[in-house]
Design a protein around this motif. Sequence first.
Motif, PDB file in Angstrom:
ATOM      1  N   PRO A  51       0.821  -1.215   0.000  1.00 16.50           N
ATOM      2  CA  PRO A  51       0.000   0.000   0.000  1.00 16.50           C
ATOM      3  C   PRO A  51       0.853   1.262   0.000  1.00 16.50           C
ATOM      4  O   PRO A  51       1.778   1.390   0.810  1.00 16.50           O
ATOM      5  N   GLY A  52       0.575   2.165  -0.926  1.00 17.32           N
ATOM      6  CA  GLY A  52       1.280   3.434  -0.990  1.00 17.32           C
ATOM      7  C   GLY A  52       2.664   3.361  -1.586  1.00 17.32           C
ATOM      8  O   GLY A  52       3.388   4.364  -1.610  1.00 17.32           O
ATOM      9  N   LYS A  53       3.043   2.190  -2.085  1.00 18.78           N
ATOM     10  CA  LYS A  53       4.384   2.046  -2.643  1.00 18.78           C
ATOM     11  C   LYS A  53       4.300   1.615  -4.102  1.00 18.78           C
ATOM     12  O   LYS A  53       3.269   1.206  -4.609  1.00 18.78           O
ATOM     13  N   GLN A  54       5.450   1.715  -4.761  1.00 22.80           N
ATOM     14  CA  GLN A  54       5.511   1.378  -6.179  1.00 22.80           C
ATOM     15  C   GLN A  54       5.454  -0.136  -6.374  1.00 22.80           C
ATOM     16  O   GLN A  54       5.910  -0.912  -5.542  1.00 22.80           O
ATOM     17  N   ARG A  55       4.887  -0.532  -7.490  1.00 23.86           N
ATOM     18  CA  ARG A  55       4.860  -1.933  -7.866  1.00 23.86           C
ATOM     19  C   ARG A  55       6.245  -2.311  -8.403  1.00 23.86           C
ATOM     20  O   ARG A  55       6.837  -1.570  -9.184  1.00 23.86           O
ATOM     21  N   TRP A  56       6.744  -3.475  -7.966  1.00 24.72           N
ATOM     22  CA  TRP A  56       8.051  -3.867  -8.462  1.00 24.72           C
ATOM     23  C   TRP A  56       8.080  -5.345  -8.831  1.00 24.72           C
ATOM     24  O   TRP A  56       7.312  -6.147  -8.294  1.00 24.72           O
ATOM     25  N   LEU A  57       9.008  -5.645  -9.728  1.00 25.36           N
ATOM     26  CA  LEU A  57       9.080  -6.981 -10.290  1.00 25.36           C
ATOM     27  C   LEU A  57       9.629  -7.992  -9.285  1.00 25.36           C
ATOM     28  O   LEU A  57      10.676  -7.782  -8.693  1.00 25.36           O
ATOM     29  N   VAL A  58       8.903  -9.074  -9.110  1.00 24.18           N
ATOM     30  CA  VAL A  58       9.364 -10.181  -8.273  1.00 24.18           C
ATOM     31  C   VAL A  58      10.141 -11.182  -9.125  1.00 24.18           C
ATOM     32  O   VAL A  58      11.254 -11.566  -8.793  1.00 24.18           O
ATOM     33  N   ALA A  59       9.515 -11.606 -10.219  1.00 22.17           N
ATOM     34  CA  ALA A  59      10.157 -12.586 -11.101  1.00 22.17           C
ATOM     35  C   ALA A  59       9.482 -12.547 -12.458  1.00 22.17           C
ATOM     36  O   ALA A  59       8.286 -12.248 -12.554  1.00 22.17           O
ATOM     37  N   SER A  60      10.250 -12.861 -13.481  1.00 24.97           N
ATOM     38  CA  SER A  60       9.697 -12.912 -14.835  1.00 24.97           C
ATOM     39  C   SER A  60      10.330 -14.074 -15.589  1.00 24.97           C
ATOM     40  O   SER A  60      11.406 -14.569 -15.213  1.00 24.97           O
ATOM     41  N   PHE A  88      12.165 -18.221  -4.297  1.00 22.59           N
ATOM     42  CA  PHE A  88      11.046 -18.271  -5.241  1.00 22.59           C
ATOM     43  C   PHE A  88      11.516 -18.864  -6.568  1.00 22.59           C
ATOM     44  O   PHE A  88      12.655 -18.642  -6.998  1.00 22.59           O
ATOM     45  N   THR A  89      10.614 -19.598  -7.204  1.00 20.51           N
ATOM     46  CA  THR A  89      10.903 -20.165  -8.515  1.00 20.51           C
ATOM     47  C   THR A  89       9.737 -19.889  -9.452  1.00 20.51           C
ATOM     48  O   THR A  89       8.596 -20.223  -9.132  1.00 20.51           O
ATOM     49  N   MET A 112       6.706 -20.203  -4.087  1.00 19.03           N
ATOM     50  CA  MET A 112       7.324 -19.366  -3.055  1.00 19.03           C
ATOM     51  C   MET A 112       7.612 -20.219  -1.832  1.00 19.03           C
ATOM     52  O   MET A 112       6.686 -20.765  -1.223  1.00 19.03           O
ATOM     53  N   ASN A 113       8.880 -20.350  -1.491  1.00 21.95           N
ATOM     54  CA  ASN A 113       9.309 -21.122  -0.336  1.00 21.95           C
ATOM     55  C   ASN A 113       9.999 -20.220   0.681  1.00 21.95           C
ATOM     56  O   ASN A 113      10.389 -19.099   0.360  1.00 21.95           O
ATOM     57  N   SER A 114      10.160 -20.749   1.869  1.00 19.52           N
ATOM     58  CA  SER A 114      10.829 -19.998   2.945  1.00 19.52           C
ATOM     59  C   SER A 114      10.250 -18.590   3.063  1.00 19.52           C
ATOM     60  O   SER A 114      10.995 -17.602   3.153  1.00 19.52           O
ATOM     61  N   LEU A 115       8.947 -18.506   3.077  1.00 19.66           N
ATOM     62  CA  LEU A 115       8.295 -17.200   3.095  1.00 19.66           C
ATOM     63  C   LEU A 115       8.566 -16.460   4.397  1.00 19.66           C
ATOM     64  O   LEU A 115       8.666 -17.062   5.473  1.00 19.66           O
TER      65      LEU A 115
END
Length: 114
Positions: free
Chosen positions: A40-49, A66-67, A81-84
């Motif tokens: 919330p209130g922050k920019q969207r950023w890439l996790v994985a592609s 993450f894989t 998503m592991n080791s969350l």
Amino acid sequence: VQLQASGGGLVQPGGSLRLSCAASGSIRSINAMGWYRQAPGKQRWLVASITSGGITNYADSVKGRFTISRDNAKNTVYLEMNSLKPEDTTVYYCWCSEYSRDYWGQGTLVTVSS
């Protein structure tokens, strides 16, 4: 192109979740697919592609945990998503790119909490 994401939820720290996102509609040739996240209130950023050829890219904060994978025949992308960690808590958005046009799915909430 429409994107339908699923798989979010509540998980304890150290646990795992798998997100899925299926593309449908007038699909011609999807190049990259992936996941972004946005607090919330922050920019969207890439996790994985991942590209159609299987080339992957990860944010430093998720490397080794993450894989991302993809089923081109089903136009579906997955995020294992592991080791969350609690700091992974946020809304995750599915994304794809076709002929330089971006498409977004609805967000799916991931909550990591004990």
